[in-house]
Design an enzyme around this catalytic site. Structure first.
Site: not given
Length: 1022
Positions: A197, A73, A448, A75
């Protein structure tokens, strides 16, 4: 953002383009297909269906199949900037280097043909891809073709679901999915939406995913109470019916909650960032742990499987920025799979472990042919424990939220003019214009941890920098396009600081031009406000007729803090512009416009032909509003309050922070119970200026013809010298009897009912009566008693609620002194990089509508559309050279031959290829929402001669993200508990009769021919 409490090339918006500007995998389809072509089409459809899942690994039908999903994951900004994450810079902040992750994963996949991996964030992948050799790219294409490297979700980023507008979500998904389609074809097309997430999940997001053609949706974060009940009731997977207007299954989406958010199971994390013991399978080693590990895994799989309905379960083997040394993960997973599966022979184990992907797992669930329960609400608000509601980020970093919304607006203007002007917009007298940098920057902002306001300060600054960098090439593009369409090469100027009344050209020039571009599909009247140095001005419309104008000076104000403003009303045609000429009238000085009530009539009133607003003579606060057309009167008291941010108490150590909202008491404190007021009344505007404190003020404003009241608030810098963090709200208190109910929009589209201390699908144990009742408000919130409705529209995403009957509140600003222990590691101060600045000063607007419940939708739908896509103002000194010799300048232009009806919103008009445009048309009313004006009925359009600068020669309809033809698309079918929906076959596409059902968005790729001399085609009605 990280998965737990987290003690844990080129910029994606600039530099080398991740998407070639005019590449497309779509070719125009013949108007009259031959039989051979139809046969070929059938083969393509069947082949596409097979290709979607044919590469999935074999499973054991009589065993519990554990699908191991290797993933990272990544970001797109959080603790580090986008570039810092990609290149692996500042590992003292967080160990993360995305380029090394992708390098390592590809090498490890090549080492073992059974290994699989999924990747999500295309903003990173595209950048990495363009840095690879052709040979390496072919190797990666082969891995994708074999299904061993699979893309999930496929957007430019994994977007937030609370603070994002649906148009921006569609744009960023389209950007990422197009890269995959252009690069890998059908092999790279994701089948599963993957939002592991984001901090809560919106119903509109699920609807958009369904309309994009996804077969399913998996997410990680679910309210802790909701999750416990779902595990018990075996409802961790179900069908989400994500629209009350679209006919099922158009917005139905199979949705699954991942068992461990998105982390590996406890003790099974084998990344270089983890401390778990590796698999030691040498029985002669004193560290041997294989037997113990297998026993633990079998128990874990059985326990996890009991919460799901099929003989398949999924385990996410990865987390934030994992796999920088992919060999560590894969070597241990190889051993785990071999050891566990060996137990089938050794001890009769009924557990089968395999490398898999979310799509392959989803396919097995579909094969089970079960009937699934149906969800029709959303997953807000999210709490990860008692007193821990993630509702603060709905309002965090309000200035960045506004900048993102303004940039989305400017991007749509940029794309529209790029489409209307054709190639001349990209290369013209002002240089090379390009919409791509701003497309990518706005896409990055949907991440996000970006628009959500949950990054570190230096990362938020970098997000803003990316937006600012993206505006420049679009300004060049606009200049090229406006010069072509107007026939005059002016020295165009863009005033980016009009929100604080700064525009050097209008404040210094004695004569200038104002061009107002309207991105809506119907004419608008817009009050232009420009800061000037003072004096009296004459304003002429496109026909040379003098129009009413005024220079408004606030009495007793500082000319630098509140400069004089020139006001005039502009009429702008649909998808077009009007140019007004402004000149100073010499030797005349404007007067300060004030109105002082007589002593025996102390009530302050502002009023036009539609609305009257009255203010309490003792407090200076708004006290009632009247709709004169409908003969409605509602007592309304509006004021500002602040919640004292919790720093922890005996109930919980949880504090208020960037993510978490937790006031230390349920009742907010007033900024002040009264306001100093000044009244300004002119023929063009009426304003009540309210001053609540040195850091909180507001202007309540009414223009002629306006059917809403505008409240322009200014808050900050929030003082924290008393040691108290503050969360500031604007609250509207009325006499409406609302029975605990209020209504909020979902990403700016459909409306959801909310009820205090209530969740539609489970019994809530409320631990935070304020924060636990906050919801995201992307564009509007309203209350109604069934007869009268009060609606407040916002100019950015905010958190809002109704904490008592007849009351509405919206959080406008927050400044906090503690970190909420969700990984950011710094408080939400917004006080500069060193944390010692005075704090942030924020200005925004709330638009207040009073109407009957039956007619309110027409008002708030059209006003919200006008707010999101407000006109763009461009200035010039005038007297520019002709674009073509012998042609007179054009002062008014429309890109449409006829206006769109009010039910229809032109969602997208953008260049797609050298001779192709992307077109999206949207019905912006819901079923049953408007019965008086018939705006909730289907509407039919004729596209053949709709646009004035180009002709559509061929039309192909696609799914929402434009990455697959609609007539070739197919989705997995699911059986909901409400009964199997009727599948509809797309009708033959007729450009002369495009019908939109309520809340339907239709997407087209249009082959076009621009008219040889766009400038001479002025036959569009104005």
């Amino acid at each position: 953002m990280g998965a737990d409490a987290r003690a844990a090339g080129d910029r994606a918006g600039s530099g080398r383009r991740a998407v070639g500007p005019w590449t497309s995998s779509f070719a125009p389809r013949p108007l009259l297909p031959s039989l051979a072509f139809l046969f070929f089409l059938l083969l393509v459809v069947l082949g596409a269906r097979a290709a979607r899942y044919e590469t999935c690994p074999k499973v054991q039908p009589d065993m519990l199949n554990v699908h191991l999903v290797a993933h990272t994951h990544d970001d797109v900004g959080w603790l580090k900037t986008v570039d810092q994450y990609f290149y692996g810079i500042h590992n003292d902040i967080q160990r993360a280097g995305v380029q090394y992750i992708l390098d390592s994963v590809v090498s490890s996949l090549l080492a073992n043909p059974t290994r699989r991996f999924i990747y999500v964030e295309i903003a990173f992948f595209a950048r990495w891809w363009y840095q690879q050799t052709k040979a390496k790219q072919e190797v990666v294409r082969d891995l994708v073709r074999q299904g061993r490297l699979e893309f999930a979700n496929g957007g430019w980023v994994m977007n937030d679901e609370a603070s994002t507008h649906y148009g921006a979500i569609i744009d960023q998904m389209t950007l990422g999915l197009r890269f995959l389609e252009d690069t890998f074809g059908i092999d790279g097309r994701p089948h599963v939406a993957w939002h592991i997430d984001p901090f809560g999940h919106s119903r509109e997001q699920a609807s958009l995913f369904a309309q994009m053609g996804f077969d399913g949706f998996f997410f990680g974060r679910l309210d802790y109470q909701d999750k416990a009940i779902r595990e018990q009731m075996l409802e961790m997977e179900q069908v989400w019916r994500a629209s009350t207007s679209l006919k099922p299954p158009a917005a139905d989406l199979f949705t699954g909650v991942l068992p461990n958010m998105y982390n590996p199971p406890k003790d099974l994390c084998w990344d270089m960032l983890c401390d778990d013991k590796p698999v030691v399978d040498n029985p002669y080693s004193p560290e041997y742990n294989a037997d113990k590990l297998v026993k633990y895994f079998l128990e874990l799989a059985a326990a996890q499987g009991r919460h799901y309905r099929t003989n398949h379960t999924i385990m996410t083997m990865g987390s934030d920025f994992h796999y920088e040394n992919a060999n560590m993960w894969f070597k241990n997973l190889d051993k785990l799979i071999q050891l566990v599966n060996a137990q089938q022979q050794a001890s009769g184990s009924r557990v089968h472990v395999l490398y898999s992907t979310p799509a392959c797992y989803l396919r097995e669930l579909n094969k089970a042919n079960l009937t699934w329960s149906v969800k029709q609400d959303d997953f807000f608000p999210y709490a990860d424990g008692p007193h821990q509601f993630w509702t603060g980020y709905f309002s965090s970093r309000p200035a960045l939220k506004r900048y993102e919304r303004l940039s989305y607006n400017f991007l749509q203007v940029c794309k529209q003019l790029e489409a209307l002007a054709g190639p001349a917009a990209n290369v013209g007298p002002y240089g090379s214009g390009d919409s791509t940098p701003l497309r990518e920057a706005v896409a990055v902002l949907q991440h996000h941890d970006a628009v959500s306001g949950t990054s570190r300060q230096h990362v938020a600054d970098d997000y803003a920098f990316q937006l600012a960098e993206g505006w420049g090439p679009c300004e060049v593009l606009l200049s090229n396009a406006l010069a072509l369409l107007s026939g005059s090469k002016e020295n165009f100027t863009y005033c980016r600081e009009l929100n604080v009344s700064v525009c050097p050209l209008s404040q210094t020039a004695a004569r200038f031009q104002v061009t107002i571009y309207n991105p809506l599909g119907r004419k608008v009247n817009w009050m232009v406000r420009l800061p000037v140095r003072g004096g009296v001005f004459s304003v002429r419309d496109p026909n040379g007729t003098t129009v009413p104008s005024e220079v408004v000076i606030l009495p007793g104000s500082n000319s630098q803090e509140h400069p004089p403003e020139l006001l005039f009303s502009a009429s702008v045609p649909a998808l077009g512009f009007s140019t007004y000429s402004v000149s100073r009238v010499p030797k005349r000085t404007p007067k300060a416009h004030t109105y002082r009530p007589r002593p025996w009539s102390r009530v302050l009133v502002i009023q036009n032909e539609h609305i009257r607003a009255s203010f309490n003579p003792d407090t200076g606060l708004l006290m009632k509003i009247e709709n004169l057309d409908q003969n409605l009167l509602l007592p309304v008291r509006q004021a500002f309050f602040w919640y004292n941010a919790s720093t922890g108490d005996y109930l919980s150590p949880q504090v208020s922070g960037a993510y978490i909202f937790r006031p230390n008491q349920p009742e907010p404190l007033p900024v002040r119970r009264w306001a100093e007021t000044r009244l300004v009344k002119t023929a063009l505007v009426q304003e009540v200026h309210q001053n609540f404190s040195a850091w909180c003020s507001q202007v309540v404003r009414l223009y002629p013809g306006q059917r809403h009241l505008e409240l322009e608030w200014t808050v900050g810098p929030i003082p924290v010298g008393d040691g108290w963090g503050k969360e500031v709200i604007s609250r509207f208190d009325t006499t409406l009897e609302t029975d605990g109910r209020f209504y909020t929009d979902s990403n700016g589209r459909e409306i959801l009912e909310r009820r205090r201390n209530y969740r539609p699908t489970w019994d809530l144990s409320q631990t935070e009566p304020v924060a636990g009742n906050y919801y995201p408000v992307n564009s509007r919130i309203y209350i109604t008693d069934g007869n009268m409705q009060l609606t407040v529209l916002t100019d950015r995403s905010q958190g809002g609620s109704s904490l008592s009957d007849g009351s509405l509140e919206l959080m406008v600003h927050r400044r906090l002194l503690k970190d909420d222990a969700r990984g950011v590691g710094e408080p939400l101060q917004e006080a500069g990089l060193d944390g010692w600045g005075p704090g942030l000063w924020v200005r925004g607007r709330h638009l207040l509508l009073l109407d009957t419940a039956r007619t309110a939708a027409a008002g708030h739908r059209l006003l919200a559309e006008k707010e999101v896509l407000a006109p763009q103002i461009v200035l010039a000194l005038g007297g520019g050279a002709p674009y073509r010799l012998g042609a007179a300048p054009r002062t008014q232009f429309s890109g449409l031959h006829q206006e769109l009806p009010p039910t229809v919103h032109l969602l997208t008009l953008a260049r797609w290829g050298p001779e192709t445009l992307l077109l999206r048309l949207e019905h912006q009313f819901a079923v049953g929402e408007d019965t008086v004006g018939n705006l909730s009925s289907p509407v039919t359009l004729d596209l053949r001669n709709l646009f004035s600068t180009f002709t559509i020669t061929h039309l192909q309809e696609t799914m929402l993200a434009a990455n697959q033809a609609r007539d070739l698309a197919s989705r997995l079918r699911w059986t909901p508990s409400t009964g199997l929906p009727t599948q509809t076959t797309p009708s033959l596409l007729d450009p002369a009769a495009i019908t939109l059902q309520p809340m339907e968005i239709r997407t087209f790729l249009a082959s076009v021919e621009w008219k040889e001399d766009i400038y001479t085609h002025s036959d569009a009605p104005l």
